[in-house]
Design an enzyme around this catalytic site. Sequence first.
Site, PDB file in Angstrom:
ATOM      1  N   LYS A 111       0.841  -1.206   0.000  1.00 32.30           N
ATOM      2  CA  LYS A 111       0.000   0.000   0.000  1.00 32.30           C
ATOM      3  C   LYS A 111       0.869   1.247   0.000  1.00 32.30           C
ATOM      4  CE  LYS A 111      -4.293  -1.732   1.932  1.00 32.30           C
ATOM      5  NZ  LYS A 111      -5.228  -1.719   3.049  1.00 32.30           N
ATOM      6  N   LYS A 193      -3.963 -10.584  -6.670  1.00 33.40           N
ATOM      7  CA  LYS A 193      -5.232 -10.947  -6.018  1.00 33.40           C
ATOM      8  C   LYS A 193      -6.356  -9.998  -6.427  1.00 33.40           C
ATOM      9  CE  LYS A 193      -5.093  -8.205  -1.804  1.00 33.40           C
ATOM     10  NZ  LYS A 193      -5.505  -8.044  -0.443  1.00 33.40           N
ATOM     11  N   LYS A 196     -10.339  -5.047  -3.527  1.00 34.62           N
ATOM     12  CA  LYS A 196     -11.403  -4.047  -3.543  1.00 34.62           C
ATOM     13  C   LYS A 196     -10.869  -2.643  -3.751  1.00 34.62           C
ATOM     14  CE  LYS A 196     -11.673  -3.756   1.432  1.00 34.62           C
ATOM     15  NZ  LYS A 196     -12.378  -4.020   2.637  1.00 34.62           N
TER      16      LYS A 196
END
Length: 328
Positions: A111, A193, A196
Amino acid sequence: MKRVFSGVAPSGNLHIGNYLGAISQWLELQKHHNCVFSVADYHAMTIFQPAEKLREKILEIAMIYLAAGIDPKKSVIFIQSDVLEHAELTWILNTITKIPELELMTQFKDKARRFRNKVNVGLFDYPVLMAADILLYKADFVPVGEDQKQHLEFTRTIARRFNGLYGETFIVPEALIMKESAKIMGLDDPNKKMSKSAENPHNYLGLTDEPALIKEKIKRAVTDSGDGIIYDKEKKPGIFNLLTIYSLLSGKSIQKLEKEYKNKNYGEFKKDLADVVIGFLSPFQKKFEKLGKNKNHVRRILADGSKKARLIAQKNIKEIKNKVGLNY
Ligand code: AMP
Ligand code: TRP
């Protein structure tokens, strides 16, 4: 009964990977465990979203839990920030966490790279807040997807460390990760992956996506060169992922699907998969819509859940504060 704790952060769009990796496990577990499910809104704040958006997302996640079949009569559903003890325990655990331990966390590194100009202390501290969530309830089991495994390992380390320093207090929790569904991959890139927070909405199948959009996303999903519906992770990661989703949602075994699609092409396979996904999501989406029309009902469930969560949290934080000497 053993206690289960898990949660989802209210950010981005919940997708079929969240359902298969996490929520579907919760549905099974709530039958025979004492389950506590949180909407992890403090966690969501680690990536900025406007207040209005966060407010909306918090209720949306709660509605998703309910529409998916989490039963407030069996399980506690609550909002993390309604129980102040989460923040309090995070502080205490911060004092026994070492900076290099957090620097190691893949999700943080990931992130931090993606949201370069938004790296904040909260994002760095995310795993400590997650450990506090779990340990505060003395949970035995934590059902999550593969991507949370490292955070669970960290939680176990912190639990042991605290017990060593201050005396036996926390249960060292166990991660429950399902083999087949632990990591559903992105439709746009089967090597990453399904996420969201993906920038490309064609990465994921959203739980609230309309049928036409589901069809389009599956049609456009990246497949592999050559043909043949074959379950081979190395050679055919795209079809492997789609077969996994198909099998988990339809209940048909992979072998059966391979046989069924032996002489069929990608197009036919994808069309049927879209029907399976749409059929699966339809009852869920109906319930979700109905809840959306009665948000006060949802708020009442959450208020009741917070009350129950608080009872456990307050009892445990008292013990924890006594153990560390925060009493006089
Ligand atoms: P998150 O989307 O990171 O808030 O994750 C919520 C839950 O869904 C966690 O238990 C994750 O491990 C799980 N999860 C997230 N993405 C996936 C995925 N692609 N496949 C399987 N499980 C996932
Ligand atoms: N970090 C988790 C995720 O993004 C969500 C979460 C927050 C969680 N607190 C938790 C999961 C406690 C399990 C237990 O997936």
